[in-house]
Design a protein around this motif. Structure first.
Motif, PDB file in Angstrom:
ATOM      1  N   VAL A 111       0.896  -1.260  -0.214  1.00 12.72           N
ATOM      2  CA  VAL A 111       0.012  -0.097  -0.120  1.00 12.72           C
ATOM      3  C   VAL A 111       0.791   1.103  -0.073  1.00 12.72           C
ATOM      4  CG1 VAL A 111      -1.815   1.249   1.329  1.00 12.72           C
ATOM      5  CG2 VAL A 111      -1.621  -1.305   1.311  1.00 12.72           C
ATOM      6  N   THR A 112       0.394   2.261  -0.867  1.00 14.03           N
ATOM      7  CA  THR A 112       1.019   3.676  -0.895  1.00 14.03           C
ATOM      8  C   THR A 112       0.304   4.343   0.326  1.00 14.03           C
ATOM      9  OG1 THR A 112      -0.233   4.210  -2.812  1.00 14.03           O
ATOM     10  CG2 THR A 112       2.117   3.662  -3.016  1.00 14.03           C
ATOM     11  N   SER A 113       1.281   5.320   0.950  1.00 13.01           N
ATOM     12  CA  SER A 113       0.690   5.811   2.113  1.00 13.01           C
ATOM     13  C   SER A 113       1.098   7.516   1.908  1.00 13.01           C
ATOM     14  CB  SER A 113       1.266   5.527   3.153  1.00 13.01           C
ATOM     15  OG  SER A 113       2.659   5.649   3.432  1.00 13.01           O
ATOM     16  N   TYR A 114       1.408   8.053   0.985  1.00 14.67           N
ATOM     17  CA  TYR A 114       1.497   9.419   0.704  1.00 14.67           C
ATOM     18  C   TYR A 114       0.426  10.487   1.183  1.00 14.67           C
ATOM     19  CZ  TYR A 114      -0.373   8.794  -3.871  1.00 14.67           C
ATOM     20  OH  TYR A 114      -1.368   8.366  -4.757  1.00 14.67           O
ATOM     21  N   VAL A 130       3.572   0.035   2.942  1.00 12.74           N
ATOM     22  CA  VAL A 130       3.033  -0.714   4.171  1.00 12.74           C
ATOM     23  C   VAL A 130       2.392  -1.850   3.619  1.00 12.74           C
ATOM     24  CG1 VAL A 130       2.889   1.200   5.758  1.00 12.74           C
ATOM     25  CG2 VAL A 130       0.852   0.763   4.436  1.00 12.74           C
ATOM     26  N   PRO A 131       2.115  -2.785   4.324  1.00 10.51           N
ATOM     27  CA  PRO A 131       1.391  -4.361   3.770  1.00 10.51           C
ATOM     28  C   PRO A 131      -0.093  -4.124   4.157  1.00 10.51           C
ATOM     29  CG  PRO A 131       2.276  -4.467   5.986  1.00 10.51           C
ATOM     30  CD  PRO A 131       2.398  -3.178   5.737  1.00 10.51           C
ATOM     31  N   VAL A 132      -0.831  -4.790   3.253  1.00  6.26           N
ATOM     32  CA  VAL A 132      -2.307  -5.241   3.588  1.00  6.26           C
ATOM     33  C   VAL A 132      -2.505  -6.744   3.554  1.00  6.26           C
ATOM     34  CG1 VAL A 132      -2.952  -4.921   1.132  1.00  6.26           C
ATOM     35  CG2 VAL A 132      -4.581  -4.552   3.023  1.00  6.26           C
ATOM     36  N   ILE A 146      -6.133  -6.125   7.409  1.00  4.42           N
ATOM     37  CA  ILE A 146      -5.032  -5.686   8.299  1.00  4.42           C
ATOM     38  C   ILE A 146      -3.959  -4.638   7.425  1.00  4.42           C
ATOM     39  CG2 ILE A 146      -2.850  -6.012   9.348  1.00  4.42           C
ATOM     40  CD1 ILE A 146      -5.660  -8.849   9.377  1.00  4.42           C
ATOM     41  N   SER A 147      -3.854  -3.559   7.710  1.00  2.00           N
ATOM     42  CA  SER A 147      -2.775  -2.617   7.034  1.00  2.00           C
ATOM     43  C   SER A 147      -2.356  -1.707   7.980  1.00  2.00           C
ATOM     44  CB  SER A 147      -3.557  -1.892   6.081  1.00  2.00           C
ATOM     45  OG  SER A 147      -2.657  -1.155   5.231  1.00  2.00           O
ATOM     46  N   ALA A 148      -1.775  -0.697   7.559  1.00  2.00           N
ATOM     47  CA  ALA A 148      -0.708   0.410   8.560  1.00  2.00           C
ATOM     48  C   ALA A 148      -1.344   1.730   7.899  1.00  2.00           C
ATOM     49  CB  ALA A 148       0.358   0.287   8.487  1.00  2.00           C
ATOM     50  N   ASP A 149      -0.758   2.877   8.582  1.00  4.14           N
ATOM     51  CA  ASP A 149      -1.342   4.273   8.273  1.00  4.14           C
ATOM     52  C   ASP A 149       0.157   4.766   7.482  1.00  4.14           C
ATOM     53  OD1 ASP A 149       0.100   4.355  10.578  1.00  4.14           O
ATOM     54  OD2 ASP A 149      -0.919   5.713  11.369  1.00  4.14           O
ATOM     55  N   HIS A 150       1.184   4.322   7.885  1.00  2.86           N
ATOM     56  CA  HIS A 150       2.556   4.378   7.502  1.00  2.86           C
ATOM     57  C   HIS A 150       3.707   3.682   8.010  1.00  2.86           C
ATOM     58  CE1 HIS A 150       3.297   6.371  11.306  1.00  2.86           C
ATOM     59  NE2 HIS A 150       2.178   7.007  11.178  1.00  2.86           N
TER      60      HIS A 150
END
Length: 458
Positions: free
Chosen positions: A68-71, A426-428, A299-303
């Motif tokens: 996942v891109t997080s910009y 980040v992963p998903v 499940i993922s992350a914000d950055h």
């Protein structure tokens, strides 16, 4: 015959669409949890078994995975407010914004959409309930530091269940709890009080026991009996939401202190926070096994935080060494401060503390350079009394604790590029109804849009 064909086709389309609907949705956010935070933890777990490779976390074994891109809208490197807003609403915004777009106009989160669609909703976190990520699911403020204003939006959401370490404050005004109670929420401090109030409550806010740190739960590595955990919160939330089984639910749970440990570049604490986060995912996965056709877990992350690099020097790593770290950098700092209150603290006393908490010398041999780093800081701090505290976003630590953390990273052979966020992927991960929609390379704004579609939210 033609009419029968079209009826069958319509039925097939209906069945396919229905099959994609998720009655129960779990959305886990590992704050600061990049790809390497997961990979390091899984390699650490394999190392504990005496082998090279990975031992998958529960979510690491899910059939669907992607990156996942997080910009953010204002910078290639997002902060947690913009990252949380993207994950909550599917819209990019500027760093610092909570639930508003670049023009500071309110955005609808997937939690709000789930509630409008008749679902029950829970928001959980290991940090303050009005901290950036959880706030993005119910708040709408131009500045993430407007903690009082965000907290007062909590009862306006009418969500069913909230849980976190406490309520962060931006002013010294009286407690905000009466306003939240007036909004229809029972407030429980600690699991014992929660058990007393849960059955009779229509909506509830679960916080740590009174007197505990409102900023965050204790790190997993520092956990003591009686401390709340994200897994406990998740279990409580599921039970509370299932009091009305026919409605279905949306549950967001954040492992907020993965990020804090990464800001400290404290690897031993990071891997134990990721494992703690995974323990909460296990609760959801057990639920999924009972309702496999109706449940989606994402499940993922914000950055990513810290710019964690797996490899420091030569082609070797020693992640098993991390099992010898018994406390976080922050707890080690507190113990060093306590020792400092004594007069004439000797180097032998300090070595004993570092051996007990980090395993240095007794379990982990040090190089001459590593011992020199520690001894030089001891001389500066305890003999010359020149103390320059190590600052990170969420901690102010004794300099010797910071050096000890740096030595541990050297022993494990990992590197850090920053004490802040990075622009890394980040992963998903996903399993369950509609999980295939999260495969491959996607943007963080795609996640809530796809969850909403699978959940059938308005």
């Amino acid at each position: 015959m033609k009419r029968l064909f079209y009826l069958c086709l319509l039925l097939l389309v209906h069945v396919c669409v229905y099959a994609q609907q998720a009655k129960y949705v779990f959305f886990f956010i590992g704050d600061g949890m990049g790809v390497n935070q997961v990979n390091t933890t899984e390699m650490y777990l394999a190392a504990l078994q005496g082998r090279i490779g990975t031992e998958p976390l529960t979510f690491g074994s899910f059939p669907v995975a992607g990156i996942v891109t997080s910009y953010s809208a204002s910078n290639p490197i997002t902060d947690s407010a913009a990252g949380g807003t993207a994950l909550a609403t599917g819209t990019k915004t500027y760093n610092g914004a909570i639930g508003v777009d670049v023009d500071k106009q309110p955005l609808r989160s997937i939690a709000t959409r789930a509630k409008a669609s008749g679902k029950r909703v829970a928001i959980l976190t290991t940090v303050g309930i009005n901290h950036a990520t959880p706030a993005a699911f119910y708040g709408h403020q131009p500045d993430r530091n407007m903690y009082d204003e965000i907290a007062l939006e909590l009862p306006e959401s009418k969500f069913d269940f909230f849980a976190g370490s406490g309520i962060l404050r931006s002013t010294d005004a009286p407690s905000l709890e009466p306003a939240i109670e007036k909004g229809g929420y029972a407030i429980a401090h600690g699991m014992d009080e929660y058990e007393e109030k849960a059955d009779g409550a229509e909506k509830i806010l679960l916080l740590q026991a009174e007197g505990a740190d409102v900023n965050g739960l204790p790190y997993a590595v520092d956990h003591e009996e009686g401390d709340m955990t994200l897994a406990q919160m998740t279990e409580a939330a599921v039970a509370f939401l299932m009091k009305e089984k026919n409605k279905g639910f949306f549950l967001m749970a954040e492992g907020g202190k993965i990020d804090w440990a990464c800001h400290n570049n404290d690897l031993g604490t990071v891997v134990k926070e990721v494992i703690d986060f995974d323990n909460a995912v296990k609760v959801a996965y057990e639920f999924y096994k009972k309702h496999p056709k109706e449940t989606l877990i994402v499940i993922s992350a914000d950055h990513e935080t810290g710019g964690l690099g797996m490899g420091y020097h030569h082609y070797v790593m020693d992640l098993k060494a991390l099992e010898n770290q018994k406390v976080s950098q922050e707890e080690l700092s507190r113990r060093i401060t306590t020792l400092r209150k004594q007069t004439n603290v000797s180097w032998e006393q300090m070595k004993e503390l570092l051996s007990e908490t980090m395993g240095f010398w007794t379990r982990l041999p040090l190089t001459w350079e590593q011992e020199r780093m520690l001894r030089d800081e001891y001389e500066k701090s305890f003999v010359q009394h020149k103390v320059e505290f190590a600052e990170s976003l969420y901690a102010r630590s004794e300099p010797l604790a910071a050096v000890a953390r740096k030595v541990m990273s050297q022993i494990a052979r990992v590197g850090w590029t920053t004490g802040d966020h990075s622009a890394e992927y980040v992963p998903v991960y996903a399993v369950g109804a509609g999980s295939e929609k999260f495969m491959g390379k996607i943007d963080n704004t795609d996640i809530p849009k796809r969850i909403a579609k699978v959940g059938g939210y308005k």
